[in-house]
Design a protein around this motif. Structure first.
Motif, PDB file in Angstrom:
ATOM      1  N   PRO A 188      81.964 -69.454 -31.828  1.00  0.00           N
ATOM      2  CA  PRO A 188      81.563 -68.663 -32.986  1.00  0.00           C
ATOM      3  C   PRO A 188      82.669 -67.707 -33.420  1.00  0.00           C
ATOM      4  N   LYS A 189      82.474 -66.982 -34.500  1.00  0.00           N
ATOM      5  CA  LYS A 189      83.485 -66.026 -34.951  1.00  0.00           C
ATOM      6  C   LYS A 189      83.443 -64.767 -34.079  1.00  0.00           C
ATOM      7  N   TYR A 190      82.239 -64.365 -33.688  1.00  0.00           N
ATOM      8  CA  TYR A 190      82.057 -63.212 -32.797  1.00  0.00           C
ATOM      9  C   TYR A 190      81.219 -63.659 -31.604  1.00  0.00           C
ATOM     10  N   LEU A 191      81.594 -63.193 -30.418  1.00  0.00           N
ATOM     11  CA  LEU A 191      80.908 -63.593 -29.205  1.00  0.00           C
ATOM     12  C   LEU A 191      80.816 -62.391 -28.275  1.00  0.00           C
ATOM     13  N   PHE A 192      79.613 -62.167 -27.785  1.00  0.00           N
ATOM     14  CA  PHE A 192      79.393 -61.066 -26.860  1.00  0.00           C
ATOM     15  C   PHE A 192      78.871 -61.631 -25.548  1.00  0.00           C
ATOM     16  N   ARG A 193      79.414 -61.153 -24.446  1.00  0.00           N
ATOM     17  CA  ARG A 193      78.980 -61.627 -23.137  1.00  0.00           C
ATOM     18  C   ARG A 193      78.940 -60.467 -22.159  1.00  0.00           C
ATOM     19  N   LYS A 194      78.123 -60.616 -21.155  1.00  0.00           N
ATOM     20  CA  LYS A 194      78.062 -59.611 -20.096  1.00  0.00           C
ATOM     21  C   LYS A 194      79.181 -59.876 -19.100  1.00  0.00           C
ATOM     22  N   GLU A 195      79.633 -58.803 -18.479  1.00  0.00           N
ATOM     23  CA  GLU A 195      80.682 -58.923 -17.468  1.00  0.00           C
ATOM     24  C   GLU A 195      80.221 -59.845 -16.344  1.00  0.00           C
ATOM     25  N   GLY A 196      81.136 -60.709 -15.888  1.00  0.00           N
ATOM     26  CA  GLY A 196      80.810 -61.613 -14.800  1.00  0.00           C
ATOM     27  C   GLY A 196      80.324 -62.980 -15.240  1.00  0.00           C
ATOM     28  N   GLN A 197      80.073 -63.162 -16.530  1.00  0.00           N
ATOM     29  CA  GLN A 197      79.624 -64.461 -17.040  1.00  0.00           C
ATOM     30  C   GLN A 197      80.817 -65.267 -17.547  1.00  0.00           C
ATOM     31  N   ASN A 198      80.762 -66.574 -17.298  1.00  0.00           N
ATOM     32  CA  ASN A 198      81.732 -67.464 -17.938  1.00  0.00           C
ATOM     33  C   ASN A 198      81.310 -67.699 -19.380  1.00  0.00           C
ATOM     34  N   VAL A 199      82.287 -67.932 -20.246  1.00  0.00           N
ATOM     35  CA  VAL A 199      81.975 -68.218 -21.643  1.00  0.00           C
ATOM     36  C   VAL A 199      82.977 -69.252 -22.165  1.00  0.00           C
ATOM     37  N   THR A 200      82.485 -70.188 -22.996  1.00  0.00           N
ATOM     38  CA  THR A 200      83.344 -71.237 -23.536  1.00  0.00           C
ATOM     39  C   THR A 200      83.501 -71.079 -25.038  1.00  0.00           C
ATOM     40  N   LEU A 201      84.752 -71.080 -25.480  1.00  0.00           N
ATOM     41  CA  LEU A 201      85.073 -70.981 -26.898  1.00  0.00           C
ATOM     42  C   LEU A 201      85.423 -72.373 -27.417  1.00  0.00           C
ATOM     43  N   SER A 202      84.876 -72.686 -28.577  1.00  0.00           N
ATOM     44  CA  SER A 202      85.065 -74.008 -29.150  1.00  0.00           C
ATOM     45  C   SER A 202      86.254 -74.042 -30.101  1.00  0.00           C
ATOM     46  N   CYS A 203      86.985 -75.180 -30.098  1.00  0.00           N
ATOM     47  CA  CYS A 203      88.052 -75.420 -31.062  1.00  0.00           C
ATOM     48  C   CYS A 203      88.062 -76.903 -31.408  1.00  0.00           C
ATOM     49  N   GLU A 204      87.923 -77.204 -32.690  1.00  0.00           N
ATOM     50  CA  GLU A 204      87.917 -78.579 -33.169  1.00  0.00           C
ATOM     51  C   GLU A 204      88.904 -78.716 -34.330  1.00  0.00           C
ATOM     52  N   GLN A 205      89.659 -79.846 -34.351  1.00  0.00           N
ATOM     53  CA  GLN A 205      90.575 -80.089 -35.478  1.00  0.00           C
ATOM     54  C   GLN A 205      90.411 -81.516 -35.985  1.00  0.00           C
ATOM     55  N   ASN A 206      90.540 -81.674 -37.283  1.00  0.00           N
ATOM     56  CA  ASN A 206      90.470 -83.009 -37.892  1.00  0.00           C
ATOM     57  C   ASN A 206      91.774 -83.332 -38.611  1.00  0.00           C
ATOM     58  N   LEU A 207      92.867 -82.790 -38.093  1.00  0.00           N
ATOM     59  CA  LEU A 207      94.191 -83.014 -38.676  1.00  0.00           C
ATOM     60  C   LEU A 207      94.921 -84.174 -38.009  1.00  0.00           C
ATOM     61  N   ASN A 208      94.284 -84.777 -37.007  1.00  0.00           N
ATOM     62  CA  ASN A 208      94.892 -85.864 -36.233  1.00  0.00           C
ATOM     63  C   ASN A 208      96.165 -85.408 -35.501  1.00  0.00           C
ATOM     64  N   HIS A 209      96.197 -84.133 -35.116  1.00  0.00           N
ATOM     65  CA  HIS A 209      97.338 -83.609 -34.379  1.00  0.00           C
ATOM     66  C   HIS A 209      97.204 -83.933 -32.896  1.00  0.00           C
ATOM     67  N   ASP A 210      98.349 -84.247 -32.275  1.00  0.00           N
ATOM     68  CA  ASP A 210      98.337 -84.535 -30.846  1.00  0.00           C
ATOM     69  C   ASP A 210      98.255 -83.266 -30.003  1.00  0.00           C
ATOM     70  N   ALA A 211      98.927 -82.201 -30.436  1.00  0.00           N
ATOM     71  CA  ALA A 211      99.032 -80.990 -29.620  1.00  0.00           C
ATOM     72  C   ALA A 211      98.037 -79.934 -30.064  1.00  0.00           C
ATOM     73  N   MET A 212      97.481 -79.233 -29.075  1.00  0.00           N
ATOM     74  CA  MET A 212      96.589 -78.101 -29.344  1.00  0.00           C
ATOM     75  C   MET A 212      96.949 -76.965 -28.409  1.00  0.00           C
ATOM     76  N   TYR A 213      96.641 -75.725 -28.851  1.00  0.00           N
ATOM     77  CA  TYR A 213      97.094 -74.511 -28.153  1.00  0.00           C
ATOM     78  C   TYR A 213      95.996 -73.452 -28.191  1.00  0.00           C
ATOM     79  N   TRP A 214      95.992 -72.604 -27.166  1.00  0.00           N
ATOM     80  CA  TRP A 214      95.147 -71.414 -27.156  1.00  0.00           C
ATOM     81  C   TRP A 214      96.014 -70.183 -26.944  1.00  0.00           C
ATOM     82  N   TYR A 215      95.763 -69.165 -27.808  1.00  0.00           N
ATOM     83  CA  TYR A 215      96.470 -67.891 -27.717  1.00  0.00           C
ATOM     84  C   TYR A 215      95.469 -66.755 -27.569  1.00  0.00           C
TER      85      TYR A 215
END
Lengths: 115, 115
Positions: free
Chosen positions: A8-35
């Motif tokens: 989502p654009k904003y995400l709130f979580r409690k300390e100690g919880q794992n959380v997964t951020l989504s990233c999807e692309q339809n540009l047919n790019h081979d490489a992806m990055y997280w910053y």
């Protein structure tokens, strides 16, 4: 329209919880990055992947994990081991070629706040 | 390793003033150079790029020339507008010490343009 989506654009979580951020692309790019971006600072590379089922640690990988099961998707999990996870997270993608270093295209970002 | 150094901000200008944001880099080989812009709460957008020495990238009135002899890629605009207020990032990719299109960013320069 081709592009990169993060949710989502904003995400709130409690300390100690794992959380997964989504990233999807339809540009047919081979490489992806997280910053990660902290207030008033530049971008720091967490993980990157140049091909499906393969990824490499960036400069600040500790406390994070990723997977690359599909070319279009590169989810980031922020684990409880990450000591200061509150930040703005940006996903990007690019073409990969041997001769030229290509520009990266960025998603709109997810702002994670750990309470 | 690769590094990018940007002039410290913030920079505050009046509308129609001339803009220069300095960027110097350290890299071996022949990296590609980029300027990205980030508006508040958004991801990064590519502003312009140059892939070899003496190339000039330009877009929306902004220009930057790849100067290998001075290892610089300074961003300029002749007449700024209020809508140019944003954070500007200089970045490089490629060269001999990076794989694929992995980017090295400067710290960013906050520009505010007053009417």
């Amino acid at each position: 329209d081709g592009g990169i989506t993060q949710s989502p654009k904003y995400l709130f979580r409690k300390e100690g919880q794992n959380v997964t951020l989504s990233c999807e692309q339809n540009l047919n790019h081979d490489a992806m990055y997280w910053y990660r971006q902290d207030p008033g600072q530049g971008l720091r590379l967490i993980y990157y992947s140049q091909i499906v089922n393969d990824f490499q640690k960036g400069d600040i990988a500790e406390g994070y994990s990723v997977s690359r099961e599909k070319k279009e998707s590169f989810p980031l999990t922020v684990t409880s081991a990450q000591k200061n996870p509150t930040a703005f997270y940006l996903c990007a993608s690019s073409i990969v070629s041997e001769r030229i270093a290509h520009e990266q295209f960025f998603g709109p970002g997810t702002r994670l706040t750990v309470l | 390793g690769n590094s990018v150094t940007q002039m410290e901000g913030p920079v505050t200008l009046s509308e129609e003033a001339f803009l220069t944001i300095n960027c110097t880099y350290t890299a071996t080989g022949y990296p590609s150079l980029f300027w990205y812009v980030q508006y508040p709460g958004e991801g990064l957008q590519l502003l312009l790029k140059a892939t070899k020495a003496d190339d000039k990238g330009s877009n929306k009135g902004f220009e930057a020339t790849y100067r290998k002899e001075t290892t610089s890629f300074h961003l300029e605009k002749g007449s700024v507008q209020v809508s140019d207020s944003a954070v500007y990032f200089c970045a490089l990719s490629g060269g001999l010490e990076t794989s694929g299109s992995r980017l090295t960013f400067g710290e960013g320069t906050q520009l505010t343009v007053n009417p």
